[in-house]
Design a protein around this motif. Sequence first.
Motif, PDB file in Angstrom:
ATOM      1  N   ASP A   1     -58.895 102.791 -10.990  1.00 51.75           N
ATOM      2  CA  ASP A   1     -57.813 101.991 -11.537  1.00 51.75           C
ATOM      3  C   ASP A   1     -56.684 101.979 -10.515  1.00 51.75           C
TER       4      ASP A   1
ATOM      5  N   THR B   1     -53.853 100.507 -10.478  1.00 48.39           N
ATOM      6  CA  THR B   1     -52.490 100.580 -10.998  1.00 48.39           C
ATOM      7  C   THR B   1     -52.034 102.034 -11.163  1.00 48.39           C
TER       8      THR B   1
ATOM      9  N   TYR C   1     -61.747  97.247 -13.321  1.00 46.35           N
ATOM     10  CA  TYR C   1     -61.381  97.202 -14.736  1.00 46.35           C
ATOM     11  C   TYR C   1     -60.533  95.977 -15.077  1.00 46.35           C
TER      12      TYR C   1
ATOM     13  N   PHE D   1     -57.547  95.551 -13.956  1.00 48.02           N
ATOM     14  CA  PHE D   1     -56.157  95.995 -14.031  1.00 48.02           C
ATOM     15  C   PHE D   1     -55.401  95.643 -12.754  1.00 48.02           C
TER      16      PHE D   1
END
Length: 233
Positions: free
Chosen positions: A130, A132, A165, A167
Amino acid sequence: MYHSVAECADDPYGITVSPDRLDSQLDRLRRRGLRGVSVAELLRARDEGRADGLVGLTFDDGYQDFVDHALPLLRRHDCTATLFVLPGLLDGDNAWDPLGPRKPLLDADGVRQAADSGMEVASHGLTHVDLTRAGDEELVREVHGSRAALTELTGTEVAGFCYPYGFVDARVLATVHDAGYRYACAIAPGDLAGDLALPRVHIGQRDTAARLWLKERLNRRRGRTLPPPAVTR
């Protein structure tokens, strides 16, 4: 947005489409006068005013079954697609999915086979984290490093990126821009827009003709469509 193409009864994340289902979905696409293409090809066509009748097809993660099952079906239906791969996990598996079966990922030869067959190979980061939540150094390594590794592997400049994902935030998008990518795919990018925050529609095993028809219309109403070309001055 596709992922794995295989027979799989245990599919807790809904990422697997059987070869027969993909075949029927592509057949329906073609019977409607549409053709699936890679994202890079779709964006070139948009910029040249010839995107009518084209649909962008993407396959995330770079599973071995792309070459085994998806590639022959794409070629049968005269379609291309973008394959988003993880060069840091070549010949590995989907360890980021704690539930469900382990699915093998393509090795270097498989990635080259996809590229040599006319598919676009693009980056999904190095190791499916991820972004982020990644620190600055890890973010740069995942974004810049994966592009360099895939360019060396395929011998072709890598144009596209896919956010793991789905994101993405402003910091991640800026890093993707700085790495030289021309486009990036998310899922539902929120307030972010443009070619570095392209929305996509998940396609799964349950998507029969009726569900595809409904998804197309719902996502148009939600504004999850291809953005217009950027205005240059």
